[in-house]
Design an enzyme around this catalytic site. Structure first.
Site, PDB file in Angstrom:
ATOM      1  N   GLY A 104      32.224  -9.051  36.101  1.00 41.00           N
ATOM      2  CA  GLY A 104      31.949  -8.415  34.811  1.00 41.00           C
ATOM      3  C   GLY A 104      32.530  -7.000  34.820  1.00 41.00           C
ATOM      4  N   GLY A 108      33.393  -4.871  31.559  1.00 36.97           N
ATOM      5  CA  GLY A 108      32.319  -4.579  30.596  1.00 36.97           C
ATOM      6  C   GLY A 108      31.951  -3.109  30.605  1.00 36.97           C
ATOM      7  N   GLN A 109      30.926  -2.747  29.791  1.00 36.46           N
ATOM      8  CA  GLN A 109      30.555  -1.331  29.635  1.00 36.46           C
ATOM      9  C   GLN A 109      30.178  -0.692  30.966  1.00 36.46           C
ATOM     10  OE1 GLN A 109      26.820  -0.449  27.684  1.00 36.46           O
ATOM     11  NE2 GLN A 109      27.423   1.667  27.227  1.00 36.46           N
ATOM     12  N   ASP A 153      36.582 -10.529  36.012  1.00 30.79           N
ATOM     13  CA  ASP A 153      35.930 -10.758  34.718  1.00 30.79           C
ATOM     14  C   ASP A 153      36.524 -12.041  34.135  1.00 30.79           C
ATOM     15  OD1 ASP A 153      34.460  -8.391  32.622  1.00 30.79           O
ATOM     16  OD2 ASP A 153      34.969 -10.414  31.918  1.00 30.79           O
ATOM     17  N   ARG A 165      37.277 -11.940  30.950  1.00 31.84           N
ATOM     18  CA  ARG A 165      38.239 -11.336  30.030  1.00 31.84           C
ATOM     19  C   ARG A 165      39.380 -10.721  30.830  1.00 31.84           C
ATOM     20  NH1 ARG A 165      33.637  -7.666  27.533  1.00 31.84           N
ATOM     21  NH2 ARG A 165      33.052  -7.830  29.725  1.00 31.84           N
ATOM     22  N   TYR A 171      17.279 -12.312  26.039  1.00 30.57           N
ATOM     23  CA  TYR A 171      17.851 -11.392  27.034  1.00 30.57           C
ATOM     24  C   TYR A 171      16.740 -10.875  27.950  1.00 30.57           C
ATOM     25  CZ  TYR A 171      19.945  -6.940  28.613  1.00 30.57           C
ATOM     26  OH  TYR A 171      20.401  -5.856  29.349  1.00 30.57           O
ATOM     27  N   LYS A 219      16.236 -11.622  31.916  1.00 31.99           N
ATOM     28  CA  LYS A 219      16.241 -10.512  32.879  1.00 31.99           C
ATOM     29  C   LYS A 219      14.947 -10.508  33.694  1.00 31.99           C
ATOM     30  CE  LYS A 219      20.278  -8.595  32.384  1.00 31.99           C
ATOM     31  NZ  LYS A 219      21.238  -8.594  33.504  1.00 31.99           N
TER      32      LYS A 219
END
Ligand code: VAH
Length: 312
Positions: free
Chosen positions: A6, A9-10, A32, A34, A140, A144
């Site tokens: 990931g 990502g942010q 990732d 992406r 979510y 989590k």
């Protein structure tokens, strides 16, 4: 070697850059689904990995001589409510794939982020403690919280050194957030600079726990480098940065951009925000591994505006 899943990502972009600074570019493999984030290009190895493909992930862990995994891939709160099955599958199965491979390959450490989104309407609103009533109402948050118990299980049952932080809403300028309820706190800066006005999707007095990305990255590194004996929480640590409302952050921006205006048009994300605590008690993290935030609202506003103006 460290594998970041990931990485585009942010959190992933900044965590990958920070890890590369510490451990060396070629010792941190970014991955990732992406394509590689622009800021990562040229800073180290990048592989395409789908965390849902356990066999392929296992092959990469062996082939790349991975000894630590940072798993950041997840569907966030707002997107998760639009796509509950995908959010549950990715957030849960992705973690289980990583934990199982880490156990099989006897990896040294695993990092996996939780979130203040695990807390629900029945948790204390102010100074929400490390242990309290926790009844998440978003997919979510459910994924989590369930993931926290799986991390604890793999530690207790197999001795896997997996560590976790319950991040507040994260504010950064290097990479955009995706599908969160706290994303307004990032959008507002971009809009303030580009359009001098912002229509906020949360109401003006919606207080939420937030944190500047630099603090979040430092907390992650400090946690992962702490001696295992200091770690008393194997579900996930509360960490706090700064709590504020849209009205407060707008006023802070106006001290730098006087003609900035804000309007409010709450949407479905308001219900999610209202279910979360307004502030977090992170005493346990402070005691166990010396957690200490560095950015208050004034400092993060200056950082964000200065860096976004530079990138215009
Ligand atoms: C979200 N940014 O909004 C994430 C975070 C506490 C919020 O988990 O879903």
């Amino acid at each position: 070697k460290i594998l970041v899943i990931g990485a585009s990502g942010q959190i992933g972009v900044e965590l990958t850059l920070a890890l590369r600074k510490i451990y060396g570019n070629n010792n941190v493999i970014a991955s990732d689904l992406r394509e590689e984030n622009e800021l990562l290009k040229g800073t180290g190895p990048y592989v395409s990995i789908d965390v849902m493909n356990k066999e392929m992930l296992h092959v990469q862990v062996i082939r790349q001589n991975i000894t630590q995994i940072y798993l950041l891939a997840a569907i966030l709160s707002a997107t998760g409510e639009k796509n509950p099955t995908l959010a549950w599958n990715l957030n849960m199965q992705g973690l289980l794939n990583v934990l199982d491979i880490a156990r099989e390959e006897n990896l040294k450490k695993v990092y996996w982020p939780s979130s203040i989104a695990v807390f629900g309407p029945t948790s204390p609103k102010q100074n929400c403690p490390q242990q309290t009533v926790i009844e998440p109402i978003t997919v979510y948050g459910i994924s989590k919280y369930a993931g926290e118990f799986w991390c604890n299980y793999y530690y207790q049952r197999f001795g896997l050194d997996v560590r976790s932080l319950r991040y507040p809403g994260l504010i950064s300028y290097k990479s955009a957030p995706g599908g969160g309820t706290t994303d307004y706190a990032v959008e507002i800066f971009n809009e303030a600079i580009e359009n001098k006005t912002y229509q906020c999707f949360l109401s003006e007095n919606t207080y939420l726990p937030m944190m500047y990305m630099t603090d979040a990255i430092n907390a992650t590194i400090n946690l992962m480098e702490a001696p295992a004996d200091n770690i008393s929480v194997r579900t996930s640590y509360n960490v706090a940065g700064v709590s504020f409302s849209p009205k407060e952050i707008a006023a802070e921006i106006q001290t730098h951009i006087p003609d900035f205006t804000i309007s409010y048009k709450p949407d479905s994300r308001q219900n999610i925000a209202d279910s979360w605590p307004q502030s977090i008690d992170d005493t346990v993290a402070r005691n166990d591994w010396g957690w200490q935030p560095a950015f208050n609202l004034q400092k993060l506003t200056i950082e964000m505006l200065d860096n976004l103006k530079l990138s215009l």
